[in-house]
Design a protein around this motif. Structure first.
Motif, short mmCIF file in Angstrom:
data_model
loop_
_atom_site.label_atom_id
_atom_site.label_comp_id
_atom_site.label_asym_id
_atom_site.label_seq_id
_atom_site.Cartn_x
_atom_site.Cartn_y
_atom_site.Cartn_z
N PRO A 1 0.84 -1.21 0.00
CA PRO A 1 0.00 0.00 0.00
C PRO A 1 0.87 1.26 0.00
CG PRO A 1 0.10 -0.90 2.21
CD PRO A 1 0.85 -1.87 1.33
N VAL A 2 0.27 2.36 -0.47
CA VAL A 2 0.92 3.67 -0.39
C VAL A 2 0.60 4.26 0.97
CG1 VAL A 2 1.11 5.96 -1.43
CG2 VAL A 2 0.69 3.96 -2.88
N VAL A 3 1.60 4.38 1.81
CA VAL A 3 1.40 4.75 3.21
C VAL A 3 1.31 6.26 3.35
CG1 VAL A 3 2.32 4.58 5.55
CG2 VAL A 3 2.63 2.68 3.93
N SER A 4 0.31 6.74 4.10
CA SER A 4 0.20 8.15 4.46
C SER A 4 1.05 8.37 5.71
CB SER A 4 -1.25 8.53 4.72
OG SER A 4 -1.36 9.87 5.11
N GLU A 5 2.04 9.27 5.65
CA GLU A 5 3.03 9.39 6.71
C GLU A 5 2.61 10.29 7.87
OE1 GLU A 5 6.55 10.77 4.84
OE2 GLU A 5 6.55 9.24 3.27
#
Length: 627
Positions: A559-563
């Motif tokens: 997944p594209v992680v929200s930081e």
């Protein structure tokens, strides 16, 4: 640039003028069709109509020409070359800015000198056209007095056949005794060949006419004749040729005045209004309804005296007979009615004077705002053309139409509200410039700074972040691979990353609700997730050089992680504090952050699961490579 702009400006000006003329012609097409107008009259109509539309066509032509010019330069990379040579956008537009100022000045001079004459001549032609061919102007269920010595009433009119149904005619000659009334079921009104008479053909009707003559002047009994007919033809005197109407009333219109004439008329109307106000004030002073100034003690005495006089009047009134009481009440009601009618008449006169003054003031401001619109539209068009960088007639035409529609709606709404005295004149006529000038400044600033204003991908990413949406990862196979991935090194990094994520999940308890005070007022940066996301992206970039289809499949499962979204709503501390105070913004942002925490928890579990699969596959690849 100026040469290209001039060529486009010439073309767009005539296109804009043609479109505006067709829109204006559509409103008055009924005045032209079927009137038998000569080519000379039609030529004058179109000529004056074109002159009247020139001030409105100039801003639209400048907008469209500047959009196409800068779009062509941007599309052919010439604008990029100009900026690369160290020339800013505003510096490169100096020649076009000077020319636009010249066009704005010409627009003002045109409106002040040629525009009033064109408006007056066009209105005079339209008024003359309405007086020609009255058979086309006869309304339904209304008495029409456009024919000399006749009042014509038509119950229904068939526009296709020209038949009139339910016809009633009152013919008036020298006196009422000579009047004639004609009733008919149907009829038709046509012009004769010499254009000097009207031929009225009536069907199934009756004719009532008084027969009084000079010999019977002293006789009170007036004979009359009655005639029933199946079909009857009547010739009515009417000059059906085209004659220009009197221009005395048209010349007083605000649109038919130059700037000095408008200022003179404003002073005259204002003087009339002041004189009317002084006259009304003098009448009020002479009125019996005026109350003199008095002190508190005098007012108490006056109230007591008024009560006493009222009691005396009631006593006198009660002593009167019923007929006398009725007469007194009628006289009192008549005086009140006369006073009311006088007040209403004065109000109508005052409203008429105020309406005329507003019309003149609106026309004065309109001469300046239309000229200013040329400059506003140039900066909007040139800046948008430099940003969009699309030439031709596709995107520029769409943008020009949208901008002009916004200007047209704002300007017409402001003008209408100012004419009705609902808004002030300055606010009504300044509404459109007040909205468009900030837009022009904004797009000019963005274009000069090479800012991406119309990047749809940027807006799409912004709204996806706002609503918590994200793109799926898409790692495709590369046709050319220079360096193979470090499978063993990446496997060790993945194992270490999984251990870090496991420890992070146990410590932070992402499935629990966070403390709102820590979220909005005591923010602490989450560096672990930021480092983890950077480490993961670096591993994915290295493993993206693989030829193994299983590895590529596992890479697309990450997944594209929200930081940062799981820690606080905004990066700036004061914005977080303000959001917490404003209701219900703080609650919405808190719920949004909790959603991101839950999503981060699921993402971490997915990353650890994918790491395990990726490590197993890397071991298989290394074993097969060792053999």
């Amino acid at each position: 640039m100026l040469r290209q702009f001039l060529m486009l400006f010439a073309g767009t000006f005539f296109i804009s003028l043609f479109v505006l003329m067709m829109q204006f012609l559509w409103r008055y097409v009924d005045e032209l069709i079927g009137k038998g107008l000569s080519i000379e009259v039609l030529g004058q109509f179109f000529w004056y109509m074109g002159l009247m539309m020139v001030p409105q066509a100039l801003p639209l032509a400048i907008l469209l020409a500047s959009l196409i010019t800068m779009g062509n330069l941007g599309e052919s990379s010439e604008l990029t070359a100009i900026k690369a040579s160290g020339i800013s956008l505003l510096k490169s537009l100096r020649g076009l800015i000077i020319f636009s100022c010249f066009i704005a000045g010409c627009s003002f001079v045109f409106q002040n000198n040629i525009g009033p004459m064109a408006n007056m001549q066009l209105r005079q032609l339209l008024l003359s056209m309405k007086q020609k061919s009255p058979e086309l102007e006869i309304p339904e269920e209304v008495f029409y007095g456009g024919i000399p010595n006749c009042n014509l009433y038509v119950q229904h009119k068939d526009l296709e056949t020209g038949m009139l149904y339910g016809v009633m005619i009152y013919r008036m000659t020298e006196s009422f005794e000579d009047a004639a009334i004609i009733l008919a079921d149907s009829g038709r009104l046509q012009s004769t060949a010499d254009k000097m008479h009207l031929k009225l053909t009536l069907y199934s009707g009756e004719w009532f006419e008084n027969m009084r003559s000079q010999e019977m002047a002293g006789n009170a009994n007036v004979p009359y004749r009655r005639e029933s007919f199946i079909s009857k033809v009547i010739l009515l005197d009417f000059d059906n040729g085209f004659n220009l109407a009197e221009a005395s009333g048209i010349a007083q219109m605000a649109a038919a005045q130059s700037l000095p004439q408008l200022i003179e008329h404003i002073d005259s109307v204002k003087h009339v209004g002041d004189s009317l106000g002084r006259l009304m004030a003098a009448d009020m002073k002479r009125s019996a309804f005026e109350t003199p100034k008095m002190s508190k003690g005098d007012s108490v005495k006056a109230v007591a005296m008024a009560d006493k006089e009222t009691a005396m009047l009631d006593t006198v009134y009660n002593r009167l007979s019923p007929e006398q009481q009725r007469s007194v009440m009628q006289r009192a009601a008549s005086r009140v009615q006369m006073a009311t009618m006088d007040t209403e008449f004065r109000g109508m006169v005052a409203n008429d004077v105020g309406s005329r003054e507003r019309d003149y003031r609106l026309e004065v401001i309109n001469k300046f705002t239309l000229s200013l619109t040329c400059l506003i539209f140039f900066f909007i068009g040139a800046s948008l053309g430099a940003i969009i960088r699309k030439g031709g007639l596709g995107v520029p035409v769409i943008i020009s139409v949208l901008v002009f529609i916004v200007f047209y709606i704002l300007d017409n709404t402001g003008t209408r509200m100012a004419k009705q005295a609902s808004w002030t004149i300055a606010f009504g006529k300044g509404l459109a410039p007040a909205v468009l000038i900030p837009i022009a400044v904004f797009v000019t600033y963005k274009a000069n700074k090479d800012s991406v204003v119309f990047n749809m991908d940027a807006y799409r990413m912004f709204f996806m972040r706002l609503f918590g949406l994200r793109l799926k990862r898409n790692v495709a196979s590369k046709e050319v691979i220079i360096n193979d991935p470090d499978y063993m090194g990446d496997a060790r990094r993945l194992k270490a990353l999984s251990a870090t994520l496991e420890q992070y999940s146990q410590e932070h308890k992402l499935v629990r609700l966070p403390n709102p005070v820590n979220v909005f007022f005591k923010y602490k940066r989450d560096t672990v997730i930021e480092q983890m996301a950077a480490e993961l992206e670096d591993i994915i970039e290295d493993l993206g050089n693989t030829r193994d289809r299983y590895v590529l499949s596992y890479l697309n499962q990450y997944p594209v992680v929200s930081e940062k979204a799981h820690t606080r709503p905004f990066d700036t501390p004061w914005m977080n504090k303000a959001a917490a105070v404003i209701f219900p913004v703080g609650i919405i942002l808190y719920i949004r952050m909790c959603r991101f925490r839950l999503r981060l928890y699921k993402d971490l579990r997915q990353i650890m699961k994918t790491n395990a699969l990726m490590t197993e596959r890397i071991e298989v690849i290394t074993q097969e490579g060792g053999r």
